[in-house]
Write a protein that holds these residues in place. Sequence first.
Motif, PDB file in Angstrom:
ATOM      1  N   ASN A  17     -20.586 -34.989  17.475  1.00 24.86           N
ATOM      2  CA  ASN A  17     -21.462 -35.358  16.375  1.00 24.86           C
ATOM      3  C   ASN A  17     -20.980 -35.376  14.978  1.00 24.86           C
ATOM      4  O   ASN A  17     -20.076 -34.355  14.859  1.00 24.86           O
ATOM      5  CB  ASN A  17     -22.882 -34.423  16.496  1.00 24.86           C
ATOM      6  CG  ASN A  17     -23.538 -34.434  17.898  1.00 24.86           C
ATOM      7  OD1 ASN A  17     -24.495 -34.876  17.896  1.00 24.86           O
ATOM      8  ND2 ASN A  17     -22.787 -33.826  18.955  1.00 24.86           N
ATOM      9  N   TYR A  18     -21.568 -36.008  14.057  1.00 30.21           N
ATOM     10  CA  TYR A  18     -20.557 -35.812  12.674  1.00 30.21           C
ATOM     11  C   TYR A  18     -21.688 -35.825  11.584  1.00 30.21           C
ATOM     12  O   TYR A  18     -22.872 -36.392  11.749  1.00 30.21           O
ATOM     13  CB  TYR A  18     -19.728 -36.895  12.607  1.00 30.21           C
ATOM     14  CG  TYR A  18     -20.292 -38.360  12.253  1.00 30.21           C
ATOM     15  CD1 TYR A  18     -20.602 -38.925  11.007  1.00 30.21           C
ATOM     16  CD2 TYR A  18     -20.481 -39.119  13.623  1.00 30.21           C
ATOM     17  CE1 TYR A  18     -21.096 -40.017  11.125  1.00 30.21           C
ATOM     18  CE2 TYR A  18     -20.952 -40.408  13.536  1.00 30.21           C
ATOM     19  CZ  TYR A  18     -21.269 -40.975  12.233  1.00 30.21           C
ATOM     20  OH  TYR A  18     -21.949 -42.240  12.019  1.00 30.21           O
ATOM     21  N   SER A  19     -21.336 -35.203  10.586  1.00 27.72           N
ATOM     22  CA  SER A  19     -22.241 -35.335   9.187  1.00 27.72           C
ATOM     23  C   SER A  19     -21.231 -35.501   8.072  1.00 27.72           C
ATOM     24  O   SER A  19     -20.119 -35.004   7.968  1.00 27.72           O
ATOM     25  CB  SER A  19     -22.726 -33.740   9.012  1.00 27.72           C
ATOM     26  OG  SER A  19     -23.324 -33.721   7.964  1.00 27.72           O
ATOM     27  N   ARG A  21     -24.659 -39.016  16.105  1.00 28.51           N
ATOM     28  CA  ARG A  21     -23.625 -38.811  17.282  1.00 28.51           C
ATOM     29  C   ARG A  21     -22.627 -39.956  17.217  1.00 28.51           C
ATOM     30  O   ARG A  21     -23.290 -41.225  17.117  1.00 28.51           O
ATOM     31  CB  ARG A  21     -24.474 -38.889  18.621  1.00 28.51           C
ATOM     32  CG  ARG A  21     -23.766 -39.122  19.960  1.00 28.51           C
ATOM     33  CD  ARG A  21     -24.395 -39.037  21.084  1.00 28.51           C
ATOM     34  NE  ARG A  21     -23.456 -39.341  22.366  1.00 28.51           N
ATOM     35  CZ  ARG A  21     -23.306 -40.336  22.937  1.00 28.51           C
ATOM     36  NH1 ARG A  21     -23.438 -41.478  22.345  1.00 28.51           N
ATOM     37  NH2 ARG A  21     -22.350 -40.462  23.951  1.00 28.51           N
ATOM     38  N   ASN A  57     -31.231 -35.839  14.133  1.00 26.49           N
ATOM     39  CA  ASN A  57     -30.785 -35.258  12.800  1.00 26.49           C
ATOM     40  C   ASN A  57     -31.536 -34.164  12.471  1.00 26.49           C
ATOM     41  O   ASN A  57     -32.549 -33.915  12.952  1.00 26.49           O
ATOM     42  CB  ASN A  57     -30.985 -36.249  11.890  1.00 26.49           C
ATOM     43  CG  ASN A  57     -30.347 -37.736  12.170  1.00 26.49           C
ATOM     44  OD1 ASN A  57     -29.307 -37.618  12.291  1.00 26.49           O
ATOM     45  ND2 ASN A  57     -30.850 -38.735  11.359  1.00 26.49           N
ATOM     46  N   TYR A  73     -17.494 -32.457  11.862  1.00 28.91           N
ATOM     47  CA  TYR A  73     -17.410 -32.880  13.018  1.00 28.91           C
ATOM     48  C   TYR A  73     -17.710 -31.634  14.102  1.00 28.91           C
ATOM     49  O   TYR A  73     -16.775 -30.579  13.945  1.00 28.91           O
ATOM     50  CB  TYR A  73     -16.358 -33.917  13.643  1.00 28.91           C
ATOM     51  CG  TYR A  73     -16.111 -34.971  13.026  1.00 28.91           C
ATOM     52  CD1 TYR A  73     -16.327 -36.350  13.503  1.00 28.91           C
ATOM     53  CD2 TYR A  73     -15.588 -35.148  11.656  1.00 28.91           C
ATOM     54  CE1 TYR A  73     -16.262 -37.325  13.045  1.00 28.91           C
ATOM     55  CE2 TYR A  73     -15.638 -36.366  11.053  1.00 28.91           C
ATOM     56  CZ  TYR A  73     -15.822 -37.563  11.843  1.00 28.91           C
ATOM     57  OH  TYR A  73     -15.967 -38.808  11.086  1.00 28.91           O
ATOM     58  N   THR A 111     -27.533 -33.941   7.726  1.00 28.76           N
ATOM     59  CA  THR A 111     -28.029 -34.705   8.691  1.00 28.76           C
ATOM     60  C   THR A 111     -26.535 -34.977   9.629  1.00 28.76           C
ATOM     61  O   THR A 111     -25.515 -34.985   9.123  1.00 28.76           O
ATOM     62  CB  THR A 111     -28.319 -35.863   8.070  1.00 28.76           C
ATOM     63  OG1 THR A 111     -27.330 -36.617   7.286  1.00 28.76           O
ATOM     64  CG2 THR A 111     -29.563 -35.899   7.225  1.00 28.76           C
ATOM     65  N   TRP A 112     -27.137 -35.225  10.788  1.00 31.31           N
ATOM     66  CA  TRP A 112     -25.963 -35.376  11.960  1.00 31.31           C
ATOM     67  C   TRP A 112     -26.344 -36.798  12.603  1.00 31.31           C
ATOM     68  O   TRP A 112     -27.261 -37.153  12.916  1.00 31.31           O
ATOM     69  CB  TRP A 112     -26.010 -34.274  12.721  1.00 31.31           C
ATOM     70  CG  TRP A 112     -25.568 -33.037  12.254  1.00 31.31           C
ATOM     71  CD1 TRP A 112     -26.377 -32.213  11.420  1.00 31.31           C
ATOM     72  CD2 TRP A 112     -24.264 -32.315  12.158  1.00 31.31           C
ATOM     73  NE1 TRP A 112     -25.524 -30.965  11.244  1.00 31.31           N
ATOM     74  CE2 TRP A 112     -24.478 -31.223  11.516  1.00 31.31           C
ATOM     75  CE3 TRP A 112     -23.058 -32.923  12.744  1.00 31.31           C
ATOM     76  CZ2 TRP A 112     -23.263 -30.379  11.220  1.00 31.31           C
ATOM     77  CZ3 TRP A 112     -21.940 -32.111  12.498  1.00 31.31           C
ATOM     78  CH2 TRP A 112     -22.014 -30.971  11.803  1.00 31.31           C
ATOM     79  N   GLY A 143     -23.348 -31.039   6.530  1.00 32.43           N
ATOM     80  CA  GLY A 143     -24.460 -30.281   7.694  1.00 32.43           C
ATOM     81  C   GLY A 143     -25.640 -30.778   7.746  1.00 32.43           C
ATOM     82  O   GLY A 143     -26.415 -30.321   8.466  1.00 32.43           O
ATOM     83  N   ILE A 187     -28.965 -31.486  18.290  1.00 36.21           N
ATOM     84  CA  ILE A 187     -27.794 -31.631  18.702  1.00 36.21           C
ATOM     85  C   ILE A 187     -27.320 -32.555  19.731  1.00 36.21           C
ATOM     86  O   ILE A 187     -28.035 -32.163  20.879  1.00 36.21           O
ATOM     87  CB  ILE A 187     -26.494 -30.422  18.352  1.00 36.21           C
ATOM     88  CG1 ILE A 187     -25.213 -31.006  18.395  1.00 36.21           C
ATOM     89  CG2 ILE A 187     -26.655 -29.867  19.839  1.00 36.21           C
ATOM     90  CD1 ILE A 187     -24.688 -31.513  16.731  1.00 36.21           C
TER      91      ILE A 187
END
Length: 317
Positions: A169-171, A180, A26, A154, A177-178, A175, A164
């Motif tokens: 990966n998505y938030s 997987r 993250n 994404y 926090t991320w 943007g 990363i």
Amino acid sequence: MNFKIKMFFTFLISVLLIMSGCSNKNEKQKETSVSNNKTAFKIVDASSFKLKNIRGIGYPGNDNGLYVAGNDGLKLYKENRWYKTTTNQHDYIGFQAVESGFIASGHPQKGTSFKDPLGLIKSGDKGKTFQKLAFYDQANFHFTAASYSGKGLYVIGEKQSENISLGVNYSLDNGKTWKRSAFKNFDSDSMGMMAVHPTNGNIMAMSTRSGIYYSTDNGNTMKRVTEPFMVTALTFNGNSILFSSVENEKILLKTLSPLTGKQSNIIIPFLDYDNPITYLAVNPKNTNQMSFTTYKNDLYETTDGGKTWNNILTEGK
């Protein structure tokens, strides 16, 4: 010329990713406006130009018109006229139109104060100023996707790093926090273009050489919702998916209901087999307005739901 190599390795830079053994990372990063003050930013008529590379297309919700992202900045098409920006002519890789403007990755215009790579940046004023969403001066993303509402973002990490993970990966917080995506039940040998539902950022889809994969949980569980044919581009149109496939050496444009599997064809101008569709866009404010680009940088737009098409760029000109 091998079509599969051409589309998925040259143009899309398709990556064969190892989907296991990647830890979640993250990142928290404060949004900051960045701009270049050396040249006055204006949007001016563009009576003549040639695009070498088209990086994405879309209809931002804070403007009226079609945006075309290239390796030399934005081109805008409004009321049958073309416009361009006088500065901030960045290489907007991974361009995504959203309700409040646009999001992109890429490389900055030479001579500006921006760092390279751009990471993920967002503009709400047609490219005059930007917010740094994530990974500024750290990473560049060829594969990005954003919900029109801004509630889902994404990227495909093409290599593992501290911030990363390899793979999707998505938030869900612009943007900051991320996570997987687990990509369970994804059995294609390639990854390709992604698209996100315009209002529900948990719903995403991906095009591959073996069809469209669909997820309602941020890509953690995937389901193939088409036959195993090649899909070169896709985008959401409300709850449906607008996509282009290559079947029996024909370039096709279709709509798909992911829940029922029902597909409908949209008639388009004839395209040669070596000139497939590369990007698709639907205007969420008027879903009868759609556009697509091709490998040879042709651009077509319809304002009547696909009954008629206007060829507004030919080979980038």
